[in-house]
Design a protein around this motif. Structure first.
Motif, PDB file in Angstrom:
ATOM      1  N   THR A  27       0.751  -1.098   0.006  1.00 53.11           N
ATOM      2  CA  THR A  27      -0.079  -0.330   0.096  1.00 53.11           C
ATOM      3  C   THR A  27       0.599   1.109  -0.045  1.00 53.11           C
ATOM      4  O   THR A  27       1.757   1.542   0.844  1.00 53.11           O
ATOM      5  N   TYR A  28       0.457   2.242  -0.897  1.00 53.63           N
ATOM      6  CA  TYR A  28       1.245   3.405  -1.062  1.00 53.63           C
ATOM      7  C   TYR A  28       0.267   4.512  -0.321  1.00 53.63           C
ATOM      8  O   TYR A  28      -0.686   4.885  -1.053  1.00 53.63           O
ATOM      9  N   ASN A  29       0.576   4.854   0.684  1.00 50.40           N
ATOM     10  CA  ASN A  29      -0.401   5.830   1.542  1.00 50.40           C
ATOM     11  C   ASN A  29       0.141   7.205   1.392  1.00 50.40           C
ATOM     12  O   ASN A  29       1.154   7.716   2.197  1.00 50.40           O
ATOM     13  N   PHE A  30      -0.280   8.074   0.523  1.00 54.92           N
ATOM     14  CA  PHE A  30       0.146   9.214   0.389  1.00 54.92           C
ATOM     15  C   PHE A  30      -0.079  10.290   1.675  1.00 54.92           C
ATOM     16  O   PHE A  30       0.909  11.098   2.062  1.00 54.92           O
ATOM     17  N   PRO A  31      -1.242  10.516   2.232  1.00 53.19           N
ATOM     18  CA  PRO A  31      -1.441  11.286   3.464  1.00 53.19           C
ATOM     19  C   PRO A  31      -0.686  10.970   4.589  1.00 53.19           C
ATOM     20  O   PRO A  31       0.032  11.891   5.140  1.00 53.19           O
ATOM     21  N   GLN A  32      -0.261   9.849   4.844  1.00 47.07           N
ATOM     22  CA  GLN A  32       1.045   9.381   5.711  1.00 47.07           C
ATOM     23  C   GLN A  32       2.161   9.335   5.171  1.00 47.07           C
ATOM     24  O   GLN A  32       3.284   8.891   6.143  1.00 47.07           O
ATOM     25  N   ASP A  33       2.525   9.595   3.886  1.00 43.24           N
ATOM     26  CA  ASP A  33       3.846   9.288   3.377  1.00 43.24           C
ATOM     27  C   ASP A  33       4.485   8.108   3.833  1.00 43.24           C
ATOM     28  O   ASP A  33       5.705   7.955   4.119  1.00 43.24           O
ATOM     29  N   ARG A  34       3.812   6.903   3.527  1.00 44.86           N
ATOM     30  CA  ARG A  34       4.291   5.747   4.011  1.00 44.86           C
ATOM     31  C   ARG A  34       3.988   4.696   2.814  1.00 44.86           C
ATOM     32  O   ARG A  34       2.669   4.549   2.319  1.00 44.86           O
ATOM     33  N   ILE A  35       4.982   3.708   2.662  1.00 42.60           N
ATOM     34  CA  ILE A  35       4.560   2.455   1.687  1.00 42.60           C
ATOM     35  C   ILE A  35       4.773   1.229   2.788  1.00 42.60           C
ATOM     36  O   ILE A  35       5.784   1.234   3.496  1.00 42.60           O
ATOM     37  N   ILE A  48       7.633   8.585  -0.032  1.00 43.20           N
ATOM     38  CA  ILE A  48       6.991   7.945  -1.007  1.00 43.20           C
ATOM     39  C   ILE A  48       7.551   8.512  -2.524  1.00 43.20           C
ATOM     40  O   ILE A  48       8.048   7.784  -3.400  1.00 43.20           O
ATOM     41  N   GLU A  49       7.639   9.813  -2.436  1.00 42.15           N
ATOM     42  CA  GLU A  49       8.314  10.367  -3.789  1.00 42.15           C
ATOM     43  C   GLU A  49       9.745   9.985  -4.202  1.00 42.15           C
ATOM     44  O   GLU A  49       9.970   9.487  -5.190  1.00 42.15           O
ATOM     45  N   SER A  50      10.671   9.638  -3.083  1.00 47.46           N
ATOM     46  CA  SER A  50      11.868   9.231  -3.441  1.00 47.46           C
ATOM     47  C   SER A  50      11.690   7.724  -4.117  1.00 47.46           C
ATOM     48  O   SER A  50      12.328   7.410  -4.883  1.00 47.46           O
ATOM     49  N   ILE A  51      10.987   6.989  -3.561  1.00 48.74           N
ATOM     50  CA  ILE A  51      10.693   5.566  -3.756  1.00 48.74           C
ATOM     51  C   ILE A  51      10.304   5.686  -5.248  1.00 48.74           C
ATOM     52  O   ILE A  51      10.795   4.786  -6.224  1.00 48.74           O
ATOM     53  N   LEU A  52       9.212   6.220  -5.600  1.00 46.36           N
ATOM     54  CA  LEU A  52       8.568   6.383  -6.900  1.00 46.36           C
ATOM     55  C   LEU A  52       9.543   6.835  -7.799  1.00 46.36           C
ATOM     56  O   LEU A  52       9.384   6.644  -9.134  1.00 46.36           O
ATOM     57  N   GLU A  53      10.625   7.765  -7.516  1.00 41.23           N
ATOM     58  CA  GLU A  53      11.515   8.101  -8.385  1.00 41.23           C
ATOM     59  C   GLU A  53      12.801   7.113  -8.849  1.00 41.23           C
ATOM     60  O   GLU A  53      13.940   7.337  -9.363  1.00 41.23           O
ATOM     61  N   GLY A  54      12.611   5.850  -8.171  1.00 43.32           N
ATOM     62  CA  GLY A  54      13.385   4.679  -8.535  1.00 43.32           C
ATOM     63  C   GLY A  54      14.216   4.388  -7.336  1.00 43.32           C
ATOM     64  O   GLY A  54      15.038   3.248  -7.483  1.00 43.32           O
ATOM     65  N   ASN A  55      14.144   4.912  -6.015  1.00 40.33           N
ATOM     66  CA  ASN A  55      14.758   4.545  -4.741  1.00 40.33           C
ATOM     67  C   ASN A  55      14.235   3.410  -4.452  1.00 40.33           C
ATOM     68  O   ASN A  55      13.711   3.320  -3.091  1.00 40.33           O
ATOM     69  N   LEU A  56      14.332   2.149  -4.964  1.00 38.56           N
ATOM     70  CA  LEU A  56      13.467   0.943  -4.730  1.00 38.56           C
ATOM     71  C   LEU A  56      14.184   0.115  -3.953  1.00 38.56           C
ATOM     72  O   LEU A  56      13.707  -0.917  -3.339  1.00 38.56           O
ATOM     73  N   GLU A  57      15.507   0.237  -3.616  1.00 42.91           N
ATOM     74  CA  GLU A  57      16.720  -0.712  -3.217  1.00 42.91           C
ATOM     75  C   GLU A  57      16.147  -1.042  -1.820  1.00 42.91           C
ATOM     76  O   GLU A  57      16.423  -2.276  -1.679  1.00 42.91           O
ATOM     77  N   PRO A  58      16.118  -0.208  -0.936  1.00 44.38           N
ATOM     78  CA  PRO A  58      15.717  -0.866   0.470  1.00 44.38           C
ATOM     79  C   PRO A  58      14.453  -2.028   0.567  1.00 44.38           C
ATOM     80  O   PRO A  58      14.720  -2.788   1.309  1.00 44.38           O
TER      81      PRO A  58
END
Length: 315
Positions: free
Chosen positions: A274-282, A294-304
């Motif tokens: 779940t990508y919860n934007f109001p809580q800035d939490r995936i 979330i914004e950083s992850i959606l920009e490709g920072n998926l490694e963690p």
């Protein structure tokens, strides 16, 4: 000059370690010339037989490159993303996921090749299919398969309500020709103009290719290249991948298809993340772990996330 021998197109060819065999290269050039001939393009049966023969020759060339590289560990995967529940908001989210994986691939130094895409007039994605090639690609992306859920307030929302939408992701290891035999008489080819957002024709030449596998009814399409020949090759690869997927499912005697197991019904309840934007939490629900930004992850920072899922899968 050291070499090895492989079987391609029913003949033995010598593959030299410092390059592709001259005989195969010449055969490939001749087939490509024939496939560009206007007379041939008017003969669907000739196109089918030449396309399959070209695939066999390219298999031999690819084997030669693999031998020359001494096994570089590059593994190709096909990623399919589809909008699920939620209308246009789901399509916008599907587009964000597609861009996230492509940005992550760029960070990892992997090559991305688009195969097919169906866009909406507002910039969303009904469906996006692309190939990712690079060492470790399947290992990293395999756990992305499933239903992804987004919770946020759309720009068009007037009273500030949070909307929930979904998109589904499938990740399939790409099949080589050696994995699946496709007979010329078993396929039907259709050619059309490539389409843009809202069904607009963006190319005056019929470069888009659709292949129907008559025994199974599986249909695939490729339209992203301006070359009809390249689209034919990509569509054949996609068809082999889907047929191999079907074979693997039959071998394991599963009642549901691998894709349905990965994607589910795209219902809101069948979610892996779940990508919860109001809580800035995936949150990944399989390992019960969350990440912020979330914004950083959606920009490709998926490694963690990738590393956490791989650690969990290894126990």
């Amino acid at each position: 000059m050291a070499g090895t021998t492989c079987l391609a197109a029913g003949r033995h060819f010598t593959i030299y370690m410092n390059g592709d065999p001259i005989e195969l290269r010449r055969k490939k050039e001749e087939l490509e010339r024939q496939l560009a001939d206007p007379e041939v393009l008017r003969d669907p049966e000739k196109i089918k037989s030449l396309s399959i023969e070209l695939g066999r020759v390219e298999k031999g060339l690819a084997a030669g490159r693999r031998a020359a590289d001494d096994g570089d560990g590059a593994q190709k995967v096909v990623v399919e993303i589809r909008a699920g529940t939620g209308g246009e908001e789901a399509a916008l989210f599907a587009g964000e996921l597609a861009r996230m994986y492509q940005a992550y691939a760029a960070r990892r130094g992997w090559a991305v090749a688009p195969i097919d895409a169906h866009l909406t007039s507002l910039g969303g994605v009904k469906e996006a299919i692309f190939e990712v090639a690079g060492a470790g690609a399947y290992e990293a992306l395999q756990h992305e398969a499933g239903v992804h859920r987004v919770q946020r307030i759309p720009d068009t929302e007037k009273v500030g309500r949070i909307h929930t939408s979904t998109a589904s992701v499938a990740v399939l290891p790409e099949a080589a020709e050696a994995d699946v035999e496709i007979k010329a008489q078993d396929i039907e080819l259709e050619f059309s103009r490539s389409g843009g957002a809202g069904g607009q024709n963006v190319n005056k030449v019929e470069t888009a290719v659709r292949i129907i596998h008559k025994p199974t009814g599986i249909a695939v399409r490729s339209q992203e290249s301006r070359s009809q020949q390249k689209n034919r090759e990509q569509a054949m690869t996609l068809l082999r991948t889907k047929l191999l997927d079907a074979q693997r499912r039959a071998e394991t005697v599963k009642t549901a298809t691998a894709r349905r197991e990965q994607i589910g019904s795209a219902d809101r309840a069948e979610k892996i993340r779940t990508y919860n934007f109001p809580q800035d939490r995936i949150t990944d629900h399989r390992i019960k772990k969350s990440w912020h930004n979330i914004e950083s992850i959606l920009e490709g920072n998926l490694e963690p996330i990738v590393q956490a899922l791989n650690r969990e899968s290894r126990g």
